[in-house]
Design an enzyme around this catalytic site. Structure first.
Site, PDB file in Angstrom:
ATOM      1  N   CYS A 174     109.401 211.332  96.158  1.00  0.00           N
ATOM      2  CA  CYS A 174     110.320 212.310  95.568  1.00  0.00           C
ATOM      3  C   CYS A 174     111.707 211.880  96.008  1.00  0.00           C
ATOM      4  O   CYS A 174     112.114 210.757  95.750  1.00  0.00           O
ATOM      5  CB  CYS A 174     109.959 213.733  95.980  1.00  0.00           C
ATOM      6  SG  CYS A 174     109.622 213.956  97.739  1.00  0.00           S
ATOM      7  N   SER A 175     112.442 212.719  96.713  1.00  0.00           N
ATOM      8  CA  SER A 175     113.731 212.300  97.253  1.00  0.00           C
ATOM      9  C   SER A 175     113.573 211.894  98.717  1.00  0.00           C
ATOM     10  O   SER A 175     113.873 210.769  99.097  1.00  0.00           O
ATOM     11  CB  SER A 175     114.764 213.425  97.133  1.00  0.00           C
ATOM     12  OG  SER A 175     116.015 213.012  97.626  1.00  0.00           O
ATOM     13  N   ALA A 176     113.082 212.827  99.543  1.00  0.00           N
ATOM     14  CA  ALA A 176     112.850 212.507 100.956  1.00  0.00           C
ATOM     15  C   ALA A 176     111.473 211.905 101.191  1.00  0.00           C
ATOM     16  O   ALA A 176     111.231 211.263 102.209  1.00  0.00           O
ATOM     17  CB  ALA A 176     113.016 213.762 101.811  1.00  0.00           C
ATOM     18  N   GLY A 177     110.554 212.151 100.270  1.00  0.00           N
ATOM     19  CA  GLY A 177     109.207 211.605 100.417  1.00  0.00           C
ATOM     20  C   GLY A 177     108.308 212.413 101.315  1.00  0.00           C
ATOM     21  O   GLY A 177     107.369 211.863 101.912  1.00  0.00           O
ATOM     22  N   GLY A 187     108.106 216.491 100.825  1.00  0.00           N
ATOM     23  CA  GLY A 187     107.775 217.803 100.261  1.00  0.00           C
ATOM     24  C   GLY A 187     106.907 217.702  99.027  1.00  0.00           C
ATOM     25  O   GLY A 187     105.684 217.921  99.050  1.00  0.00           O
ATOM     26  N   GLN A 191     106.529 220.335 102.773  1.00  0.00           N
ATOM     27  CA  GLN A 191     107.725 220.671 103.534  1.00  0.00           C
ATOM     28  C   GLN A 191     107.951 222.159 103.737  1.00  0.00           C
ATOM     29  O   GLN A 191     108.560 222.560 104.724  1.00  0.00           O
ATOM     30  CB  GLN A 191     108.937 220.055 102.817  1.00  0.00           C
ATOM     31  CG  GLN A 191     110.238 220.176 103.565  1.00  0.00           C
ATOM     32  CD  GLN A 191     111.374 219.561 102.779  1.00  0.00           C
ATOM     33  OE1 GLN A 191     111.161 219.054 101.681  1.00  0.00           O
ATOM     34  NE2 GLN A 191     112.569 219.622 103.302  1.00  0.00           N
TER      35      GLN A 191
END
Length: 532
Positions: free
Chosen positions: A463-466, A468, A507
């Site tokens: 995803c973005s942070a990997g 959540g 997350q």
């Protein structure tokens, strides 16, 4: 400190207090001085605010009277002259009796007084707002603060209403808000040298970490990590967190799953009690590593991190990528790779990982931008080459909730096929509006993975942070397989397994609840299939 609140100077008699007593007196005096300075700043801000609102109020009244004269036939400049005369009368009423009588007669001859009344009303509103702001400046704790960005609150109650999924199109699923990053999430950018792949850091549960707060994505909330083999030289808190992640379990039957999915309080309590197991950025204290992390404090857990092959083994930077191998159903090793959304600096590293790991599928669960950049558009429109890897698009399929790009990869005379599923209906640190499309994607990706060539490697999910949305997707895939094969699910144990491999997976508590609801939907579909 004396009774009247002033700071007392330590005297000879205070020597018996010892160093700690003298230090306490100094701290009290310093606290008193800080409090005085704080009140001075508040008074100064209140004065500035009051002056500003008073000036705004006067300006609004002058403008309103000028508009009143213009409406009643005066030109712009004559109307301004009349306003000046009126101000002169108001400022010196005793010396302008004759002027006041003429102005009163003229005002009463006006065709309409509506603009004047509106001006007076506007002035009252401005003064009222000014008083409220001044009071809030003087005592901010007396007035509730307006809610800030939704990413600040990670544990709000979901806004969806759960049903029996009778039509398999349940809408209005719950809405969140961290961090966070993010990561916030936001979130909501991350950093240690690690050459031994059998090391892992497990940290003690902290407040922000327990809540899955977006603050935990932006603050250095980790204690110095352990560089010994997994489980060695752990502090009591770290040992407790590790034991929790290894032993936590809650097996649910189909009926218990349906009941559990409705128990929001129990699910949130269960989520908060589970350690996040974030890795310590200090473990990656190498020059240049921070530029390869999208979020400053989100780094890969050392034991399971993906190491890129490099010609020079001493060049740690060329081997580093913010990604972790993730176990699958039954503890099978390296079934998935969880990674951050590539940045401009890491696009080449990302494609090196794709080729090195022989990945047949990439699942992207974020938009390129969500208020700010969440992921660089790392795929080509037609073709491109990174580090000798030729990448070309052979087909593009557009579905309602995702886009599928099929790539042809070539390197050193070898050619492979790669699928990129880009799911666009999942907002950052939230949950999808509809569960069925996500479940369909999970099942389709798993089917493609099983039909991939024998030497194919892990499915890459980001995803973005990997952590959540990526954690939700991988957990859902594992649990669907468990439910189908065993008739039961252990969502808690699966989340713990994921967090042992990569910290912070799943997350937020809302995402944890969402996984339960998706599994409830899948259980119902399985039941319907059996009945048919």
């Amino acid at each position: 400190m004396t009774r009247d609140g002033t700071a007392r100077t330590p005297g000879p008699g205070d020597a018996r207090l010892g160093p700690q007593g003298g230090q306490q007196l100094s701290q009290n005096a310093l606290r008193h001085n800080c409090r005085s300075d704080h009140w001075c700043r508040r008074l100064w801000k209140a004065g500035i605010t009051a002056g500003g609102f008073l000036a705004l109020c006067v300006l609004s009244q002058i403008t309103g009277v000028w508009v009143l004269f213009v409406i009643n036939g005066y030109g712009a400049f004559p109307a301004a002259h009349k306003v000046l005369d009126l101000m002169q009368y108001l400022l010196s009423p005793l010396g302008a009796e004759e002027m006041s009588q003429s102005l009163r007669k003229e005002l009463w001859r006006m065709e309409t007084l509506c603009p004047l009344l509106a001006t007076l009303f506007l002035g009252i509103i401005i003064l009222g707002i000014g008083v409220l702001y001044c009071l809030r400046t003087m005592s901010p704790g007396c007035f509730p603060a307006f809610p800030e960005d939704r990413r600040r609150s990670m544990s709000r109650q979901p806004s969806f209403t759960y049903s029996e999924w009778s039509d398999a199109r349940e809408e209005d699923l719950f809405e969140l808000e961290a961090v966070p990053e993010t990561p916030v999430f936001d979130c909501f950018a991350d950093t240690k040298a690690e050459t031994d792949p059998v090391t892992l850091t497990v940290k003690q549960v902290g407040l922000q970490e327990r809540r899955g707060s977006n603050v935990s994505l932006t603050l250095d909330m980790c204690t110095p990590g352990c560089t010994e083999p997994y489980g060695a030289l752990l502090s009591p808190g770290e040992q407790s967190a590790r034991d929790h992640l290894l032993k936590a379990s809650n097996v649910l039957s189909a009926e218990q799953l349906r009941t559990r999915a409705l128990d929001d309080a129990a699910l949130q309590a269960e989520f908060f009690e589970t350690p996040m197991n974030f890795a310590d950025p200090k473990e990656y204290d190498y020059p240049g590593v921070v530029r390869k992390n999208r979020y400053k404090t989100l780094v890969p857990n050392p034991r399971s991190r993906v190491c890129l092959k490099a010609t020079d083994r001493d060049d740690f930077l060329s081997t580093y990528i913010n990604a972790n191998y993730m176990r699958g159903y039954g503890g099978e090793e390296k079934v998935y790779i969880a990674t951050q959304g590539p940045t401009v600096n890491t696009v080449s590293d990302f494609w090196r990982m794709v080729w090195q790991e022989c990945s047949p599928v990439i699942v992207m669960l974020t938009n390129v931008e969500e208020k700010n950049e969440k992921c660089t558009e790392y795929w080509p429109e037609d073709g491109v080459t990174y580090d000798g890897i030729e990448i070309s698009v052979t087909r593009l399929i557009r579905a309602d909730d995702y886009r599928l790009r099929i790539f042809a990869l070539k390197c050193d005379g070898e050619e492979r096929s790669l699928r990129l599923y880009w799911y666009t209906s999942w907002p950052d640190q939230k949950t999808p509006d509809k569960a069925p499309p996500l479940l369909e994607l999970v099942l389709e990706v798993e089917e493609v993975r099983l039909r991939a060539p024998p030497k194919s490697g892990p499915v890459i999910v980001h995803c973005s942070a990997g952590i959540g949305r990526t954690g939700c997707f991988i957990a859902t895939t594992i649990l669907c397989k468990q439910l189908k094969n065993e008739g039961v699910v252990d969502i808690l144990k699966t989340m713990c397994q994921l967090r042992l491999d990569r910290g912070g997976m799943i997350q937020t508590p809302e995402q944890y609840q969402f996984v339960h609801h998706v599994l409830s939907l899948y259980e119902k579909k399985l039941s319907c299939s059996v009945e048919e």
